[in-house]
Design a protein around this motif. Structure first.
Motif, mmCIF file in Angstrom:
data_model
loop_
_atom_site.group_PDB
_atom_site.id
_atom_site.type_symbol
_atom_site.label_atom_id
_atom_site.label_comp_id
_atom_site.label_asym_id
_atom_site.label_seq_id
_atom_site.Cartn_x
_atom_site.Cartn_y
_atom_site.Cartn_z
ATOM 1 N N LEU A 148 1.769 2.449 -1.236
ATOM 2 C CA LEU A 148 2.154 1.470 -2.251
ATOM 3 C C LEU A 148 1.215 1.566 -3.452
ATOM 4 N N HIS A 149 1.754 1.297 -4.642
ATOM 5 C CA HIS A 149 0.933 1.201 -5.849
ATOM 6 C C HIS A 149 0.390 -0.222 -5.892
ATOM 7 N N ALA A 150 -0.755 -0.426 -5.243
ATOM 8 C CA ALA A 150 -1.285 -1.786 -5.071
ATOM 9 C C ALA A 150 -2.779 -1.712 -4.801
ATOM 10 N N SER A 151 -3.453 -2.821 -5.040
ATOM 11 C CA SER A 151 -4.828 -2.997 -4.575
ATOM 12 C C SER A 151 -4.787 -4.014 -3.436
ATOM 13 N N ALA A 152 -5.895 -4.098 -2.692
ATOM 14 C CA ALA A 152 -5.904 -5.005 -1.541
ATOM 15 C C ALA A 152 -7.309 -5.515 -1.275
ATOM 16 N N ALA A 153 -7.396 -6.792 -0.909
ATOM 17 C CA ALA A 153 -8.651 -7.404 -0.484
ATOM 18 C C ALA A 153 -8.385 -8.157 0.811
ATOM 19 N N ASN A 187 -8.177 -0.143 -4.375
ATOM 20 C CA ASN A 187 -8.184 -0.625 -5.752
ATOM 21 C C ASN A 187 -6.980 -0.136 -6.557
ATOM 22 N N ASP A 188 -6.163 0.784 -5.999
ATOM 23 C CA ASP A 188 -4.995 1.248 -6.747
ATOM 24 C C ASP A 188 -3.831 1.655 -5.852
ATOM 25 N N ARG A 189 -4.140 2.194 -4.679
ATOM 26 C CA ARG A 189 -3.091 2.601 -3.736
ATOM 27 C C ARG A 189 -3.480 2.150 -2.345
ATOM 28 N N VAL A 190 -2.478 1.912 -1.521
ATOM 29 C CA VAL A 190 -2.726 1.441 -0.165
ATOM 30 C C VAL A 190 -1.595 1.932 0.731
ATOM 31 N N PHE A 191 -1.936 2.333 1.967
ATOM 32 C CA PHE A 191 -0.925 2.656 2.963
ATOM 33 C C PHE A 191 -0.414 1.360 3.580
ATOM 34 N N ALA A 192 0.901 1.267 3.766
ATOM 35 C CA ALA A 192 1.500 0.072 4.368
ATOM 36 C C ALA A 192 2.580 0.482 5.349
ATOM 37 N N ARG A 193 2.719 -0.308 6.412
ATOM 38 C CA ARG A 193 3.765 -0.034 7.405
ATOM 39 C C ARG A 193 4.276 -1.343 7.983
ATOM 40 N N LEU A 194 5.601 -1.460 8.058
ATOM 41 C CA LEU A 194 6.231 -2.614 8.698
ATOM 42 C C LEU A 194 6.158 -2.418 10.203
ATOM 43 N N GLU A 195 5.485 -3.345 10.885
ATOM 44 C CA GLU A 195 5.268 -3.220 12.318
ATOM 45 C C GLU A 195 6.422 -3.846 13.105
ATOM 46 N N GLU A 196 6.483 -3.531 14.401
ATOM 47 C CA GLU A 196 7.579 -4.031 15.245
ATOM 48 C C GLU A 196 7.570 -5.546 15.358
ATOM 49 N N ASP A 197 6.388 -6.165 15.234
ATOM 50 C CA ASP A 197 6.307 -7.619 15.348
ATOM 51 C C ASP A 197 6.643 -8.325 14.032
ATOM 52 N N GLY A 198 7.024 -7.545 12.987
ATOM 53 C CA GLY A 198 7.423 -8.131 11.719
ATOM 54 C C GLY A 198 6.306 -8.242 10.703
ATOM 55 N N GLY A 199 5.072 -7.925 11.089
ATOM 56 C CA GLY A 199 3.975 -7.954 10.134
ATOM 57 C C GLY A 199 3.874 -6.646 9.362
ATOM 58 N N VAL A 200 3.089 -6.668 8.288
ATOM 59 C CA VAL A 200 2.839 -5.467 7.493
ATOM 60 C C VAL A 200 1.366 -5.102 7.630
ATOM 61 N N ALA A 201 1.107 -3.949 8.251
ATOM 62 C CA ALA A 201 -0.259 -3.448 8.388
ATOM 63 C C ALA A 201 -0.598 -2.590 7.170
ATOM 64 N N ILE A 202 -1.868 -2.592 6.769
ATOM 65 C CA ILE A 202 -2.293 -1.762 5.649
ATOM 66 C C ILE A 202 -3.554 -0.995 6.016
ATOM 67 N N LEU A 203 -3.701 0.181 5.392
ATOM 68 C CA LEU A 203 -4.870 1.037 5.534
ATOM 69 C C LEU A 203 -5.305 1.487 4.141
ATOM 70 N N SER A 310 9.736 -4.058 -4.691
ATOM 71 C CA SER A 310 10.905 -3.193 -4.511
ATOM 72 C C SER A 310 10.428 -1.786 -4.214
ATOM 73 N N GLU A 311 11.367 -0.884 -4.037
ATOM 74 C CA GLU A 311 11.001 0.511 -3.773
ATOM 75 C C GLU A 311 10.295 1.137 -4.975
ATOM 76 N N ALA A 312 10.369 0.500 -6.137
ATOM 77 C CA ALA A 312 9.650 1.004 -7.313
ATOM 78 C C ALA A 312 8.138 0.887 -7.148
ATOM 79 N N ASP A 313 7.688 0.067 -6.211
ATOM 80 C CA ASP A 313 6.258 -0.078 -5.961
ATOM 81 C C ASP A 313 5.717 0.993 -5.016
ATOM 82 N N VAL A 314 6.585 1.904 -4.582
ATOM 83 C CA VAL A 314 6.215 2.943 -3.629
ATOM 84 C C VAL A 314 5.991 4.261 -4.357
ATOM 85 N N PHE A 315 4.971 5.021 -3.925
ATOM 86 C CA PHE A 315 4.793 6.390 -4.400
ATOM 87 C C PHE A 315 5.649 7.291 -3.521
ATOM 88 N N PRO A 316 6.787 7.805 -4.010
ATOM 89 C CA PRO A 316 7.599 8.698 -3.166
ATOM 90 C C PRO A 316 6.818 9.957 -2.837
#
Length: 377
Positions: A148-153, A187-203, A310-316
């Motif tokens: 994702l094109h995002a920062s995270a704290a 600070n600019d990109r982050v890995f994200a995955r929708l988990e089976e329990d409905g949460g979103v994990a990030i790395l 949206s999918e526009a926030d994703v780096f294909p």
């Protein structure tokens, strides 16, 4: 002859950097650090094997670099740009050969054995780090992770991610929250995955962290960074020389390229802690979204405008801007479930904020809003 190694681990992806140059292996440990659980193995012998599902062999080896360059020149090859540098690429079966003449670097890559050779240690170390990241990215993509094109704290295992285009304040948001006791995960990109329990994990997406001169000044770190540079310490080598000159000369106005994008200071991950006093974080679950917008003359405040994820926030995976998949390390179809991930993010609580140049006021607002977003069980 002694081999040195650094092992890197992110989720289910494990990779080892091996080199005869201890500095190259140490560079990988420094670059990936706590974000990808990097650890050094100091005396890997020639008869020992490196654990993990892939190995990057990185060495100062002009003879090997020349041999690969000759092979590429003799074979049918394509010309492209990778990491901002002219790159010639040839393929034989499952192996990709590449050379970057201006950097005096050469590559020989398949899915498990990745080789980089060059004439000087620092360019080899930088190139090896890129190969590690692209290889791990491919493995994470196959396991369902999206960039994702995002920062995270983060705090207490929960995260807020900041979404928006270039210049909206994603880095500022993450840095100001980290100054308030949160962990900086990206600070600019982050890995994200929708988990089976409905949460979103990030790395994290490990990289040199780009921090603008104005932000350094606003958080009170400009003078200490300038003093370190004047004493001979260095930031990441990808930093534009104009930024180094401006810092050493004491110029505080933001620098911009011809396309108006800001030139920023480039920090190693460990320098975020040592130079800027920020804590780092390696993983979390997303609790809410921040949608920042920087307005220099404004007072920090909540805003009415909105941005729906949206999918526009994703780096294909096939449309990377700076690091195209020249080595074939990414899946051709990209990570599955991008639409479902975007839909889930759109359903999370989110707040739009306007950030001014008063770092204390902006940081206090962000901390208050982030607390509210992560308060729910």
């Amino acid at each position: 002859m002694t081999l040195y190694a650094t092992r890197i681990h992110a989720d289910t992806a494990t990779l080892t950097v091996v080199s005869h140059d201890q500095g190259v292996a140490s560079w990988a440990a420094r670059y990936f650090g706590p974000w990808w659980y990097a650890s050094g193995v100091e005396a890997l012998g020639p008869d020992d094997s490196a654990d993990g599902d892939a190995v990057v062999f990185a060495d100062v080896n002009p003879r090997l670099a020349g041999s690969i360059a000759a092979l590429v020149a003799e074979d049918v090859h394509d010309e492209t740009e990778y990491a901002g540098t002219r790159t010639l690429v040839a393929r034989r079966g499952s192996i990709t050969y590449a050379v970057q003449p201006d950097e005096e670097l050469a590559y020989q890559v398949d899915s498990r054995r990745l080789v980089v050779a060059g004439h000087q240690a620092e360019p080899v170390a930088v190139a090896a780090a890129r190969l590690v990241r692209e290889s791990v990215r491919g493995r994470l993509a196959r396991a369902g992770w999206t960039v994702l094109h995002a920062s995270a704290a983060t705090r207490d295992g929960k995260a807020v991610i900041a979404l928006g285009g270039r210049g909206t304040g994603k880095t500022t948001t993450a840095v100001l929250l980290a100054r308030s006791g949160w962990g900086l995960l990206a600070n600019d990109r982050v890995f994200a995955r929708l988990e089976e329990d409905g949460g979103v994990a990030i790395l994290p997406w490990p990289s040199a962290a780009a921090v603008g001169i104005g932000l350094l000044d606003a958080i009170g770190r400009y003078d200490s960074v300038r003093a370190r540079l004047a004493e001979g310490e260095r930031l990441h080598p990808t930093q534009h020389p104009a930024v180094t000159r401006a810092l050493v000369d004491g110029r505080r106005e933001p620098l911009r390229r011809q396309d108006e994008r800001e030139l920023k200071a480039q920090f190693f991950p460990d320098q975020l802690a040592d130079w800027l006093g920020l804590g780092l974080s390696a993983e979390a679950r997303v609790a809410g979204l921040l949608l920042p917008r920087i307005s220099p003359m404004a007072t920090a405040a909540l805003a009415e405008d909105d941005h729906e994820p949206s999918e526009a926030d994703v780096f294909p995976t096939g449309k990377e801007d700076r690091y195209p998949d020249v080595f074939g390390l990414l899946p051709a179809t990209g990570a599955p479930g991008v639409a479902a991930l975007a839909e889930h993010l759109a359903g999370l609580p989110r707040r739009s904020v306007v950030l001014g140049h008063d770092a204390e006021a902006s940081g206090a607002l962000l901390a208050k809003v982030a607390d509210e977003l992560t308060a729910a069980p």
